[in-house]
Write a protein that holds these residues in place. Structure first.
Motif, PDB file in Angstrom:
ATOM      1  N   ASN A 145      -7.530   7.266   6.625  1.00 30.49           N
ATOM      2  CA  ASN A 145      -8.428   7.551   5.638  1.00 30.49           C
ATOM      3  C   ASN A 145      -8.722   6.630   4.647  1.00 30.49           C
ATOM      4  N   LEU A 146      -7.587   5.774   4.206  1.00 29.08           N
ATOM      5  CA  LEU A 146      -7.774   4.833   3.097  1.00 29.08           C
ATOM      6  C   LEU A 146      -8.757   3.597   3.785  1.00 29.08           C
ATOM      7  N   CYS A 147      -8.295   3.093   5.033  1.00 29.48           N
ATOM      8  CA  CYS A 147      -8.703   2.063   5.866  1.00 29.48           C
ATOM      9  C   CYS A 147     -10.419   2.131   5.777  1.00 29.48           C
ATOM     10  N   ALA A 148     -11.066   3.383   5.805  1.00 29.01           N
ATOM     11  CA  ALA A 148     -12.153   3.674   6.149  1.00 29.01           C
ATOM     12  C   ALA A 148     -13.177   3.079   4.765  1.00 29.01           C
ATOM     13  N   ARG A 149     -12.284   3.016   3.660  1.00 31.77           N
ATOM     14  CA  ARG A 149     -13.092   2.564   2.493  1.00 31.77           C
ATOM     15  C   ARG A 149     -12.496   1.267   1.743  1.00 31.77           C
ATOM     16  N   ARG A 150     -11.618   0.614   2.932  1.00 35.35           N
ATOM     17  CA  ARG A 150     -11.041  -0.540   2.286  1.00 35.35           C
ATOM     18  C   ARG A 150     -11.148  -1.823   3.306  1.00 35.35           C
ATOM     19  N   ASP A 151     -11.949  -2.820   2.950  1.00 38.63           N
ATOM     20  CA  ASP A 151     -12.242  -3.791   3.926  1.00 38.63           C
ATOM     21  C   ASP A 151     -10.946  -4.535   4.184  1.00 38.63           C
ATOM     22  N   ASP A 152      -9.878  -4.647   3.147  1.00 37.59           N
ATOM     23  CA  ASP A 152      -8.875  -5.513   3.308  1.00 37.59           C
ATOM     24  C   ASP A 152      -7.624  -4.992   4.389  1.00 37.59           C
ATOM     25  N   GLU A 155       1.085   6.580  -9.061  1.00 43.86           N
ATOM     26  CA  GLU A 155      -0.142   6.565  -8.721  1.00 43.86           C
ATOM     27  C   GLU A 155      -0.247   5.883  -6.973  1.00 43.86           C
ATOM     28  N   PHE A 156      -0.825   6.863  -6.184  1.00 41.79           N
ATOM     29  CA  PHE A 156      -0.839   6.428  -4.610  1.00 41.79           C
ATOM     30  C   PHE A 156      -2.088   5.617  -4.485  1.00 41.79           C
ATOM     31  N   ASP A 157      -2.043   4.684  -3.447  1.00 40.68           N
ATOM     32  CA  ASP A 157      -3.267   4.107  -2.898  1.00 40.68           C
ATOM     33  C   ASP A 157      -3.982   5.185  -2.294  1.00 40.68           C
ATOM     34  N   ASN A 158      -3.436   5.971  -1.722  1.00 43.84           N
ATOM     35  CA  ASN A 158      -4.130   7.322  -1.127  1.00 43.84           C
ATOM     36  C   ASN A 158      -3.352   8.566  -0.974  1.00 43.84           C
ATOM     37  N   TYR A 159      -3.883   9.428  -1.638  1.00 43.55           N
ATOM     38  CA  TYR A 159      -3.133  10.811  -1.363  1.00 43.55           C
ATOM     39  C   TYR A 159      -4.197  11.613  -0.608  1.00 43.55           C
ATOM     40  N   TYR A 160      -3.648  12.205   0.371  1.00 41.04           N
ATOM     41  CA  TYR A 160      -4.720  12.912   1.414  1.00 41.04           C
ATOM     42  C   TYR A 160      -3.787  14.394   1.648  1.00 41.04           C
ATOM     43  N   THR A 199       0.849  -1.146  -0.012  1.00 42.36           N
ATOM     44  CA  THR A 199      -0.074  -0.002   0.056  1.00 42.36           C
ATOM     45  C   THR A 199       0.939   1.273  -0.139  1.00 42.36           C
ATOM     46  N   TYR A 200       0.642   2.055  -0.913  1.00 43.42           N
ATOM     47  CA  TYR A 200       1.412   3.389  -1.276  1.00 43.42           C
ATOM     48  C   TYR A 200       0.698   4.626  -0.757  1.00 43.42           C
ATOM     49  N   ILE A 201       1.134   5.204   0.421  1.00 41.61           N
ATOM     50  CA  ILE A 201       0.479   6.545   0.612  1.00 41.61           C
ATOM     51  C   ILE A 201       1.185   7.761   0.735  1.00 41.61           C
ATOM     52  N   CYS A 202       0.462   8.870   0.616  1.00 40.27           N
ATOM     53  CA  CYS A 202       1.061  10.162   0.569  1.00 40.27           C
ATOM     54  C   CYS A 202       0.011  11.134   0.802  1.00 40.27           C
ATOM     55  N   ALA A 203       0.347  12.547   1.058  1.00 39.97           N
ATOM     56  CA  ALA A 203      -0.201  13.522   1.160  1.00 39.97           C
ATOM     57  C   ALA A 203       0.540  14.669   0.899  1.00 39.97           C
TER      58      ALA A 203
END
Length: 550
Positions: free
Chosen positions: A267-274, A91-96, A47-51
């Motif tokens: 923030n990503l966890c809130a929309r990902r069950d896994d 492409e990030f899994d989540n950019y916040y 999982t790749y995150i940034c903000a």
RNA sequence: GGUGAUGUAGCUCAGUUGGUCAGAGCGGCGGACUCAUAACCCGCAGGUCGGUGGUUCAAUUCCACCCAUCACCA
């Protein structure tokens, strides 16, 4: 050798939302992105995150100058960031954003936990204050004459001429950058984090994190000097999170920025069950956590951040990967020389794969600086990517398409060679894993040379004149296509767009790293179209010209 | 100023726990080929391995100092 599937969380450093992404930033994001793509290609859950890092005085002042709220400014800047990243294949899994409810809650929780355990205390300090603007001044916002060498117009923290370091109070004839008035000294109560308590725990962490030698050397230097407690508060006005229980104190941007990694993930966890937040951020799980950063922010990521995490009951990073800085043509990026090149300017003239490959070809795991030499860039990319790699497919595909209706032979012509190419997978994977991208690229290009040599020796264009030898022509070209395919799979993390086009040319659905071990036989391929064009000197010239103007 | 990192052929970089370690790719030069985005293949190139001292039978590889570049100094 299939590895056990790993659960990995990776971050890139958070870009500060008061400017544009440029070639220097891209070293970092491409290094991280290549690693992530590699891990995903290997089948790991990565999982790749940034903000965007949005708090602090510079954003506040810039927004004021532009007549915007800090929120509006940073939203605009973030939208631009995302376009640039996306067009470079990042492409990030989540950019916040760090200005998020999740971040505020986490920062508050961390602060309270640290305070409860006695790691937070307050102390009154004296600081430069701009009476006209009614605000305390960060060191960089005070200028004056260096007390040591007498050079005028120096920042409040260090002299550019003689290198002396000091505080704004030491400057001769100091002025506020904001108002031009003379700052006064004023007392203010600040909150401090007892970093000094964490030395042993940080030393232990450093051992377990397997940091690069040069990073360890730097850390040793800091330990030697003795860890100082950390001022984590700033006075109003400030764009940030207010410290609970105060009216006019805010958390320093460097406290909430790294917490932004966790907040983005939350923030990503809130929309990902896994994905489960605690599995990645609390101690006692098998997940891995890595931060890609620049060498300039090592102090924050290898001292403050692990200490804060430990103190607040979170897990510490598995490791921190620091990289060096970018120079262009051997020098610091410069607007007047046209070497301060923004991501967007580059994209206006050149293909992202060119830069992705060039950086990969020069990146290693150390904090050494990387030079973007524009002449070398064009030569290297043209030679390696176009002349060597893509050429393999280009010179074989014609025969397959024109003489055999696009049909590959049922058997390889040189299975032992195929086995050697497939056998390189482990070594190359190991290089990627250790971020030895330059070695990975050298290995791949050495194989590309072999492939070209092979075709040259077989001379399918000679055999093609003889009806009796057509089967061999098909076998040789099928062999060439398979060597190309193997190398393209290895390069997928670096030039994903080109790899995708290659995959579709081969009419395959999906590539996993292990696909390199299974040759493509008897299937049909599409007509060959150039996968990548050469870098023309004129494109580079135009890019530099445009950079001078913007 | 202090500290860390780096300094190897025209360019970009490998390499040496001190003794076939002076290398690769690109460029350049010569040749061959024509399948390929003037691509590819073969051959050639000789750089006091930043500088000066030192240790050693022997240093580019160890030590000291100096110079240059980058970074950090919270």
């Amino acid at each position: 050798m299939p590895e056990k599937s790993r659960k990995i969380l990776v971050s890139n450093a958070l870009p500060y939302a008061n400017g544009s992404i440029h070639m220097g930033h891209l070293v970092e994001y491409l290094q991280g992105n290549i690693w992530i793509r590699f891990q995903k290609l290997r089948g790991h859950q990565c999982t790749y995150i940034c903000a965007s890092d949005v708090h602090g005085t510079p954003v506040m002042l810039k927004a004021r100058e532009m007549g915007l709220s800090p929120e509006d400014l940073t939203e605009r800047v973030t939208a631009e960031f995302l376009r640039d990243f996306s067009d470079f294949g990042i492409e990030f899994d989540n950019y916040y954003t760090t200005h998020s409810p999740e971040n505020e809650v986490l920062v508050g929780e961390i602060f309270e936990t640290l305070r409860a355990s006695g790691d937070i205390y307050t102390k009154t300090i004296e600081q430069a204050y701009d009476v006209q603007e009614s605000m305390f001044l960060p060191d960089r916002f005070v200028r004056g004459t260096c007390p040591r060498c007498g050079t005028s117009d120096q920042y409040g923290d260090a002299c550019e001429n003689c290198g002396a370091t000091y505080t704004p109070a030491d400057l001769i004839d100091p002025i506020s950058v904001l108002s031009g008035s003379t700052p006064v000294k004023r007392d203010s109560e600040h909150y401090f984090f007892r970093l000094s308590r964490y030395e042993q725990r940080l030393r232990d962490w450093m051992q377990s994190a397997n940091l690069e030698k040069s990073v360890v050397a730097k850390l040793e230097e800091w330990f030697e000097a003795g860890l100082q407690d950390w001022d984590i508060s700033r006075d109003a006005p400030y764009f940030g999170f207010r410290i609970p229980g105060t009216n006019d104190k805010y958390f320093y941007v460097w406290l909430d920025a790294p917490v932004g990694y966790a907040a983005s993930f939350k923030n990503l966890c809130a929309r990902r069950d896994d994905l489960d937040f605690d599995e990645y951020w609390r101690p006692g799980h098998e997940t891995e956590l890595y931060h890609f950063i620049g060498k300039d922010i090592m102090y924050f990521h290898t001292l403050f951040w692990p200490a804060v995490l430990q103190g607040a009951g979170f897990r510490t990073p598995t490791s921190v990967f620091a990289h060096g800085f970018l120079t262009v043509n051997g020098q610091k990026m410069s607007k007047s020389r046209g070497t301060f090149i923004k991501a967007r300017t580059y994209l206006d003239h050149l293909h992202p794969a060119h830069l992705r490959y060039y950086y990969a070809a020069k990146l290693g795991p150390t904090i050494e600086d990387l030079d973007l030499n524009l002449d070398d860039f064009a030569a290297r990319v043209n030679s390696d990517l176009v002349g060597k790699l893509v050429n393999i497919a280009s010179r074989c595909a014609g025969f397959i398409n024109k003489r055999f209706d696009g049909q590959l032979a049922a058997e390889l012509h040189a299975p032992e060679m195929q086995a050697r190419f497939a056998g390189a997978a482990d070594a190359i994977a190991d290089y990627y894993e250790r971020r030895e991208y330059s070695r990975a690229m050298r290995t791949v290009m050495a194989l590309a040379d072999e492939a070209n040599r092979y075709i040259d020796e077989q001379k399918p264009w000679v055999m093609a004149r003889d009806e009796q030898q057509l089967d061999t022509v098909q076998a040789v070209c099928t062999q060439g296509i398979n060597l190309f395919r193997c190398l393209m799979i290895y390069l997928t993390p670096v030039i994903p767009g080109v790899a995708e086009d290659a995959r579709s040319f081969l009419q395959e659905q999906d590539w996993h790293w292990d696909a390199a071990g299974t040759p493509l036989l008897g299937t049909t391929i599409s007509p060959f179209r150039p996968l990548l064009t050469r870098v023309e000197p004129e494109q580079v010239r135009n890019m530099v010209e445009q950079s001078k103007q913007s």
